[in-house]
Design an enzyme around this catalytic site. Sequence first.
Site: not given
Ligand code: PXP
Length: 237
Positions: A7, A10, A43, A45, A49, A70, A101, A151, A191
Site C-alpha cells: 500500500n 503514504h 485507497h 478516499r 487526503r 481500496e 480504516t 481481507e 492492517h
Molecule cells: N488493508 C486495508 C483494508 C487498509 O485499509 C490498510 C490501510 O490503508 C491496509 C491494509 C494497510 O495497513 P497498514 O498501512 O497499517 O499496513
Amino acid sequence: MMNLCINIDHIATLRNARGGTEPDPVEAARICELAGADGIVVHLREDRRHIKDHDVWKLRETITTKLDLEMGASDEIVSIALQIVPNLVTLVPEKRQELTTEGGLDVIAHKEKLKRVIELFHSKNIPVSLFIDPVKAQIEAARAIGSDMIELHTGEYAEAKDAHELQRLLNEISVAAQLGKQLGLAVNAGHGLNYVNVQAVAAIPQIDEMSIGHSIISRAAFIGLEQAVREMLALVK
Ligand code: PXP
C-alpha cells in the site's frame, strides 16, 4: 506461496505535505514492483487526503503486477472504479474523521448495498474483496453476497497488549482464514502488520495474500535516509 501487495498511500501523504509532485506514487509503485511486490494497493478516499484520481489513472497505466483499489462503497468512488477497471477492488468502511480504516465492514448490516456493488464490479469482470473482522458471521455473509475474496482485519492483533491476547487474536485470524477457504474464498490479511508481528500471520497457510503499507514506507524512510544525506553532502561540500 504468499503474495505481498504494498500500500503506497503514504508516499502520496508525503507528496501532498508540500503540494508538489515528489515523491511520486508512480515511481514508488515501480520500485515496489522491481523489488518483487506482487501488487500495489491504493485507497482513493472520499476526501482525497493522499491518493488523488490522477494517481490511480497513472498507476492503472504503469503497474505491471496488479492494482488493488481500496475504497468505500460510495456511488462516486464506485463510478470512478468502474471506469478505471483495477485488477481487484477492496471495499472498506470509510469515515471522514478517521486517521486510517478503523474496523472491518459490517457486511450483515449492509448486505443489500454491498451485493449490488459487487454485482456492478462483476459485470466488468473486476473481482471484489471485502475487508472484514475475523468473525464467522461476517465471512459467511461475504460469501453469501458473492465476494471473491475477504481481507481479514489484523489491526486488533497488531495492537494486542500482551502475549496472551496476541495468541488469542492470532487464533481468531487463523480460524477465520480456514473458514474463508472452506467457503471457497481467497483470503487476504492486512492492517497494522510490521516487521515484528508479520511472520506469525504469514505462517497461516490459508492466507493467500497480505496488504501492508505504513510499516514499509516508514522503514524505507530510515533505510534510505543515510544515502539521501550523503548525496546532498556530496553536492554541497
Ligand atoms: N488493508 C486495508 C483494508 C487498509 O485499509 C490498510 C490501510 O490503508 C491496509 C491494509 C494497510 O495497513 P497498514 O498501512 O497499517 O499496513
